[in-house]
Design a protein around this motif. Structure first.
Motif, PDB file in Angstrom:
ATOM      1  N   PRO A 175      35.589  29.799  44.405  1.00  0.00           N
ATOM      2  CA  PRO A 175      36.855  30.415  43.996  1.00  0.00           C
ATOM      3  C   PRO A 175      38.101  29.580  44.291  1.00  0.00           C
ATOM      4  O   PRO A 175      39.004  29.485  43.462  1.00  0.00           O
ATOM      5  CB  PRO A 175      36.869  31.734  44.779  1.00  0.00           C
ATOM      6  N   SER A 179      40.351  28.002  41.173  1.00  0.00           N
ATOM      7  CA  SER A 179      41.708  28.517  41.008  1.00  0.00           C
ATOM      8  C   SER A 179      42.701  27.431  40.612  1.00  0.00           C
ATOM      9  O   SER A 179      43.768  27.731  40.057  1.00  0.00           O
ATOM     10  CB  SER A 179      42.180  29.183  42.308  1.00  0.00           C
ATOM     11  N   SER A 212      44.654  38.570  36.933  1.00  0.00           N
ATOM     12  CA  SER A 212      44.127  37.765  38.037  1.00  0.00           C
ATOM     13  C   SER A 212      43.731  38.664  39.205  1.00  0.00           C
ATOM     14  O   SER A 212      44.345  39.713  39.435  1.00  0.00           O
ATOM     15  CB  SER A 212      45.181  36.754  38.507  1.00  0.00           C
ATOM     16  N   PHE A 213      42.721  38.226  39.952  1.00  0.00           N
ATOM     17  CA  PHE A 213      42.258  38.951  41.128  1.00  0.00           C
ATOM     18  C   PHE A 213      42.328  38.031  42.350  1.00  0.00           C
ATOM     19  O   PHE A 213      42.248  36.803  42.213  1.00  0.00           O
ATOM     20  CB  PHE A 213      40.827  39.444  40.926  1.00  0.00           C
ATOM     21  N   THR A 214      42.472  38.635  43.496  1.00  0.00           N
ATOM     22  CA  THR A 214      42.522  37.868  44.737  1.00  0.00           C
ATOM     23  C   THR A 214      41.248  38.118  45.545  1.00  0.00           C
ATOM     24  O   THR A 214      40.386  38.900  45.139  1.00  0.00           O
ATOM     25  CB  THR A 214      43.739  38.275  45.590  1.00  0.00           C
ATOM     26  N   ASN A 215      41.162  37.467  46.694  1.00  0.00           N
ATOM     27  CA  ASN A 215      39.968  37.618  47.533  1.00  0.00           C
ATOM     28  C   ASN A 215      40.101  38.737  48.553  1.00  0.00           C
ATOM     29  O   ASN A 215      39.276  38.871  49.455  1.00  0.00           O
ATOM     30  CB  ASN A 215      39.679  36.297  48.256  1.00  0.00           C
ATOM     31  N   TRP A 222      36.991  37.536  41.231  1.00  0.00           N
ATOM     32  CA  TRP A 222      37.489  36.452  42.087  1.00  0.00           C
ATOM     33  C   TRP A 222      36.355  35.503  42.481  1.00  0.00           C
ATOM     34  O   TRP A 222      36.538  34.282  42.502  1.00  0.00           O
ATOM     35  CB  TRP A 222      38.132  37.039  43.346  1.00  0.00           C
ATOM     36  N   GLY A 226      37.958  32.705  40.813  1.00  0.00           N
ATOM     37  CA  GLY A 226      39.113  32.561  41.686  1.00  0.00           C
ATOM     38  C   GLY A 226      40.275  33.397  41.179  1.00  0.00           C
ATOM     39  O   GLY A 226      40.106  34.539  40.767  1.00  0.00           O
ATOM     40  N   THR A 227      41.470  32.820  41.197  1.00  0.00           N
ATOM     41  CA  THR A 227      42.667  33.536  40.747  1.00  0.00           C
ATOM     42  C   THR A 227      43.009  33.262  39.286  1.00  0.00           C
ATOM     43  O   THR A 227      44.095  33.632  38.824  1.00  0.00           O
ATOM     44  CB  THR A 227      43.877  33.159  41.622  1.00  0.00           C
TER      45      THR A 227
END
Length: 319
Positions: A175, A179, A212-215, A222, A226-227
């Motif tokens: 990830p 990103s 977008s997704f974060t961790n 993610w 990743g982002t």
């Protein structure tokens, strides 16, 4: 993305579960009212819904686990942890159909009538469930940097294409590294050039509405990308399901349609087309070789739906 509404100790009320509970309650409420109007015992309708729902849930999970055995094979807990997501609607439909027919044969009631009563609400529930997928950060699409000509192909070449993209960009498949791709692609006006299958593709922002997704919660989106912004396929299908529900609901309001199988057929056609369309954008679809399993099942659904519609035309004359 926030997978649960609140958490108390080991208990957490997950949005994914809540959406399906809401869908189930709506289905029971409106189906009971319709059943009573048509002379069917409300309790019998409720038992029918709960029975088929239980088997659909089991079937959806078994179907998903079998296609992802490489991940679930080593952990029985993960196999049964449906609150983490991972239900394949086609598996649920297959198991639900079998359970529904068995119930109707045992009770000696018309499966056409019972199916016509509940199927609009099933499609509505599926739409609600897709919001749960968004909350979990799953059932996501490929990055919006992906060229449309890679997305809209009969065979799924995205995994091989994506491996070539990372190789060209000099990135690792994790990830944090992935990103950086959007930043790398933006360094050239035309995007990052990638040679794949004797053709050059360009990695750039093709669709401006990616999510977008974060961790923070370890979302599958993610972990995969990743982002990077991805296609919100959960929203694509949610809105299409809601549109399909409106059409089926209009049919459902006419009592003359109940018992013909027309609504069942309409559902099969509508969802078959919806799922087939959304599948092109999905990054985590179940596969049969190089082909997407949902495409094959959706074709069968549409064909079966046409059969129900034709049969319903003749049944309507007899009712």
């Amino acid at each position: 993305m926030f997978p649960y509404l609140f958490k108390i100790g080991f208990f957490e009320l997950r949005i994914y579960s809540l959406m399906y509970i809401i869908g189930l309650l709506l289905t029971i409420y409106f189906s009971r009212r319709k059943a009573a109007k048509l002379g069917i015992k409300s309790e019998e309708m409720e038992n029918f819904i709960l029975f088929t729902f239980l088997f659909s849930l089991i079937g959806a999970r078994i179907y998903y686990v079998l296609f992802r055995w490489d991940y679930y094979g080593g952990s029985f807990f993960e196999m049964i942890a449906i609150w983490h997501g991972g239900l394949a609607i086609h598996g649920g439909l297959i198991a639900g159909f079998i359970a529904a027919i068995g119930f109707c044969l045992y009770k000696k009631i018309s499966p056409f009538k019972m199916g016509d009563i509940i199927f609009p609400w099933l499609l509505l529930s599926q739409g609600l469930g897709r919001f749960g997928n968004f909350a979990n950060g799953e059932a996501h699409g490929v990055p919006t940097l992906t060229p449309p000509s890679i997305i809209f192909r009969g065979e799924n070449v995205f995994p091989e294409f994506w491996a070539q993209v990372l190789k060209t960009a000099g990135l690792n498949n994790n990830p944090e590294s992935v990103s950086r791709l959007k930043e790398i692609a933006a360094q050239s006006p035309d995007g990052l050039a990638v040679a794949f299958m004797d053709k050059v593709y360009y990695i750039k922002e093709y669709f401006p509405w990616g999510i977008s997704f974060t961790n923070k919660f370890g979302a599958a989106a993610w972990r995969d990308f990743g982002t990077l912004p991805v296609h919100p396929t959960f929203f694509y299908e949610m809105f299409l399901n809601f549109i399909g529900f409106v059409v089926l609901f209009i049919m459902w309001r006419k009592d003359s349609n109940i018992g013909t199988g027309r609504i069942v057929g309409g559902y099969l056609i509508a969802y078959g087309i919806i799922r087939a369309a959304v599948t092109f954008f999905r990054a985590d679809d179940l596969m049969l070789g190089m082909l997407r399993a949902p495409h094959l099942v959706s074709i069968l659904m549409v064909l079966a739906g046409i059969g129900f519609i034709i049969n319903g035309h003749f049944r309507a004359k007899k009712l």
